[in-house]
Scaffold this motif. Structure first.
Motif, PDB file in Angstrom:
ATOM      1  N   UNK A   8       0.850  -1.194   0.000  1.00 46.89           N
ATOM      2  CA  UNK A   8       0.000   0.000   0.000  1.00 46.89           C
ATOM      3  C   UNK A   8       0.888   1.246   0.000  1.00 46.89           C
ATOM      4  N   UNK A   9       1.473   1.562   1.140  1.00 51.79           N
ATOM      5  CA  UNK A   9       2.324   2.755   1.236  1.00 51.79           C
ATOM      6  C   UNK A   9       3.584   2.447   2.037  1.00 51.79           C
ATOM      7  N   UNK A  69       9.844  -1.258   1.859  1.00 52.60           N
ATOM      8  CA  UNK A  69       9.580  -2.436   1.031  1.00 52.60           C
ATOM      9  C   UNK A  69      10.837  -3.214   0.634  1.00 52.60           C
ATOM     10  N   UNK A  70      11.945  -2.565   0.243  1.00 53.65           N
ATOM     11  CA  UNK A  70      13.101  -3.359  -0.196  1.00 53.65           C
ATOM     12  C   UNK A  70      13.583  -4.372   0.835  1.00 53.65           C
ATOM     13  N   UNK A  82       3.544   6.589  -4.855  1.00 54.13           N
ATOM     14  CA  UNK A  82       4.665   6.622  -5.796  1.00 54.13           C
ATOM     15  C   UNK A  82       5.933   6.020  -5.206  1.00 54.13           C
ATOM     16  N   UNK A  83       6.297   6.306  -3.944  1.00 57.49           N
ATOM     17  CA  UNK A  83       7.519   5.679  -3.404  1.00 57.49           C
ATOM     18  C   UNK A  83       7.440   4.158  -3.363  1.00 57.49           C
ATOM     19  N   UNK A  84       6.260   3.603  -3.099  1.00 54.94           N
ATOM     20  CA  UNK A  84       6.115   2.147  -3.082  1.00 54.94           C
ATOM     21  C   UNK A  84       6.287   1.573  -4.476  1.00 54.94           C
ATOM     22  N   UNK A 144      12.338  -1.554  -8.647  1.00 56.97           N
ATOM     23  CA  UNK A 144      13.735  -1.995  -8.513  1.00 56.97           C
ATOM     24  C   UNK A 144      13.849  -3.518  -8.461  1.00 56.97           C
ATOM     25  N   UNK A 145      12.739  -4.202  -8.170  1.00 55.30           N
ATOM     26  CA  UNK A 145      12.759  -5.666  -8.048  1.00 55.30           C
ATOM     27  C   UNK A 145      11.949  -6.324  -9.171  1.00 55.30           C
TER      28      UNK A 145
END
Length: 729
Positions: free
Chosen positions: A27-28, A33-34, A65-67, A73-74
């Motif tokens: 979600x946010x 997350x990484x 957007x940051x999520x 990247x993955x």
């Protein structure tokens, strides 16, 4: 029930390498997350080295957007990304499970980390035939880090030290687990609703599944590192949330659990008191070496996890969660005696309540008779210096009594437990009616769970029958304490049934006071007056309808205008009348279409001018308006500030509320006759701003007639009041 075929993970079953899907809900999480994805990829590599396959499916529910940037990247490591638009963790998780390529599903959130062997341990147990598809499998250790740093072991739901009723007030099983997706078809994941305050979907789901015979069990040698964020950023820590109704807490199931507990025997005839951690006879085991290995592995992805190395020597233990059997016994006491009917919950603090014994008894009798016995009365009581008589109230009214003193002093429950125990019957019986006599216990509940109370109950109403509105009285203070949360959530005033003599203490726009009708006042006063008589007199029964919708409790008869009132002019939706009081000077009256007024108002308004020579405008102090949704709203107008009263009327008109406008003036308005309600209010407001004082014309009421009920009525002639049945908004 359909029989589940157990394979190693694919839709078609079959033997060989284990296959499962890891559903990761996003979600946010953004920069958090990484670390989670690196932890899951390490677990997947560990399982793949032994020939097992894990599909990683990211479910992005309205991600920021940051999520999305972190997920990008993955891209080469994530098998699939599913974008959904639910705004709800339970719904998004369920869609991810349905979209999984395999029947065995690991559930993850996008900010937690897991031991590198999490997938492998499950596949090895599956291959060895130790995995039951009607069991939800959890990690052995649940390690919280971030805002909290602590550890606990997950207890098996079949462990004799565990009891399902622990779940009434404690959370034991998260949805960071692995399960066979057939369980989701049988037990759908609950939703989280910030509007209703019903949520904690993993807590609620564990209640439903355990009641349905599903086991929750840990897989040895595994750990979940659960990130604890500030409450403002965490769905699980959102204030005022509670798990919803469950058949686990249905009264008949509680009775069955009690019988089963008695039949099982064992050292549980007396409940243990609240203990700081787990059962004091068990103790806490030392942390195993493999745990520290995982702290170092996962600490490479998230440095906060290495904080576990800072634990003191005494804290390096692995306790079970709280296993307090007084919680079980308290749950049995709270839920026993409830039948299948919806409830009328009456909250009362006996101390400081005038003639509490008579008042509560009469209200319980009224609740028992309401709608021909369709509701079961439930008294939730702060006994204080008094003492409720549960057996007598059950015999007389079929009432269930829940005493806060019993919970706090006998069962020795802390505040967290007490509030959730008091909420449990309310949550279990949505659509019930809640009546509060300004009690301490309701004020405490409402401050935390007002969303659930206002959204899930058929009606919530404060009843303050004391004729003296003492601002220092606890009941009035509690009502004032509840009002801001009420208006903030509903956007409207607080409906409160009050003694007519105390209605002035509840001015608009915060309050929508509903004065008790004379019949209700007389019934209560007669009962109170005879409470100590040798032979108490027979009194008329108190009717709950009189208290829940007093402004429309009995239809008002169609009245004609008094003979001394005559029509002078009409312009659009406004007419000008003239009233000639006995032996007095003729007065100008202005009113809008559909405005009915108590016929006694005309003489009362004229007398107001005689009593106050400086008054230039007289208004009825009580208004019954029609809200945009068609419900009647009763308001008491604070005529000490007539400019605010009139500006409030104007603003409500702009918001779609239909209001009655009627006023008597010492001198007619200057200029042409206004032709609309808005124009008339502007003219009256200008007169007030020019120095005219306003007077309240007795305890009289103006009501806007509902055109659906009086389609043929004109502006003049017979004036009828609405007879709609309903509650004040």
């Amino acid at each position: 029930m359909a029989r589940v075929r157990i394979g190693t993970g694919s839709r078609g079953g079959g033997m060989g390498a284990g296959r499962a899907t890891a559903v990761v809900n996003l979600h946010r999480e953004g920069p958090l997350l990484p670390a989670t994805l690196r932890s899951l990829l390490l677990a997947r590599e560990t399982a793949a080295a032994q020939g097992h396959q894990v599909e990683i499916l990211a479910v992005a529910d309205r991600p920021d957007a940051p999520t999305l940037a972190a997920l990008e990247r993955f891209r080469g490591d994530i098998d699939r990304v599913l974008h959904v638009d639910h705004g709800d963790l339970g719904a998004a998780r369920a869609e991810g499970i349905a979209a999984a390529s395999h029947d065995w599903v690991f559930l993850h959130d996008g900010d937690d980390l897991y031991s590198s062997n999490w997938y492998l341990v499950f596949f090895e147990a599956l291959a060895a035939g130790r995995i039951d598809p009607r069991t939800v499998w959890h990690t052995e250790i649940f390690a919280r880090f971030g805002d909290i740093l602590d550890l606990r072991r997950i207890i098996d739901s079949r462990d004799p030290r565990f009891h399902p009723l622990f779940l009434a007030a404690e959370w034991y099983y998260s949805n960071k687990c692995v399960l066979h997706r057939s369980l989701i078809a049988e037990f759908p994941l609950p939703r989280n609703s910030l509007r209703t305050g019903l949520g904690n979907e993993d807590w609620a789901w564990s209640c439903d599944t355990i009641h349905g015979g599903v086991r929750h069990s840990p897989l040895p040698g595994t750990v979940c590192f659960y990130r604890v964020k500030p409450a403002a950023q965490s769905l699980g820590l959102t204030p005022g949330m509670i798990h919803g109704p469950s058949r686990l807490f249905a009264p008949e199931n509680v009775a069955a659990l009690t019988r089963a507990r008695a039949a099982a025997g064992g050292p549980r005839a007396f409940a243990d008191g609240l203990t700081p951690m787990a059962d004091p006879r068990i103790g806490a085991e030392p942390l195993p070496p493999w745990f520290w290995q995982e702290v170092d592995r996962q600490g490479a992805f998230e440095s906060l996890i290495t904080e576990f190395h800072r634990l003191g020597r005494r804290e390096r233990r692995l306790p079970l969660p709280n296993l307090n059997w007084n919680v079980v016994t308290a749950a049995e006491a709270v839920l026993e005696g409830l039948d299948a009917r919806p409830k009328i919950f009456l909250f009362a603090s006996l101390d400081g309540l005038r003639a509490a014994d008579i008042l509560v008894d009469r209200l319980l009798a009224a609740a028992a008779a309401h709608e021909d016995g369709a509701f079961q009365p439930v008294l939730v009581v702060d006994e204080g210096g008094g003492l409720a008589a549960p057996a007598r109230l059950a015999a007389a009214h079929g009432a269930k009594v829940i005493s806060t003193r019993l919970l706090t002093e006998h069962f020795r429950l802390g505040e967290w437990y007490v509030r959730r125990f008091l909420m449990r019957p309310l949550v279990q019986f949505p659509g019930s009616i809640v009546l509060d006599l300004g009690s301490d216990c309701f004020a405490a509940l409402f401050g935390q769970f007002h969303r659930t109370l206002l959204e899930c109950m058929r009606m919530v109403r404060m009843i303050l029958p004391d004729p003296v509105a003492d601002p220092c009285a606890p009941a009035l203070a509690n009502a004032q304490r509840n009002a801001p949360a009420w208006t903030a959530h509903t956007g409207g005033p607080v409906p409160v049934t009050v003694h007519p003599a105390a209605a002035h203490a509840f001015p608009g726009p915060l309050w929508a006071p509903c004065p008790m009708p004379a019949r209700a006042v007389a019934a209560l006063e007669a009962a109170i007056a005879g409470r100590f008589a040798d032979r108490p007199p027979a009194v008329a029964p108190l009717l709950l309808d009189d208290l829940l919708a007093p402004q429309v409790a009995a239809p008002l008869a169609v009245e004609s205008l008094p003979a001394r009132v005559r029509l002078l002019a009409r312009s659009g939706a406004v007419e000008r009348l003239a009233f000639a009081p006995d032996g007095g000077r003729e007065r100008a009256v202005y009113r809008t279409a559909g405005s009915w007024v108590d016929p006694a108002w005309f003489d009362a308004a004229a007398r107001a001018f005689d009593d106050d020579p400086r008054a230039g405008i007289a208004l009825p102090p009580i208004h019954a308006e029609i809200a945009p949704d068609g419900r009647y709203v009763c308001r008491w107008l604070d005529l000490a500030r007539p400019d605010l009263v009139l500006s409030g009327l104007f603003e409500r008109l702009r918001l779609g509320v239909r209001v009655p406008v009627i006023a008597m003036l010492r001198q007619p308005l200057d200029g042409p006759l206004p032709d609309s309600a808005e124009a008339l209010i502007r003219a009256l407001w200008a007169a007030v701003r020019a120095g005219q004082r306003a007077a309240a014309a007795g305890e009289t009421i103006a009501i806007l007639r509902d055109p659906a009920l009086y389609p043929d009525s004109g502006l003049s002639g017979a004036q009828g009041a609405p007879c709609r049945k309903g509650e004040a908004a």
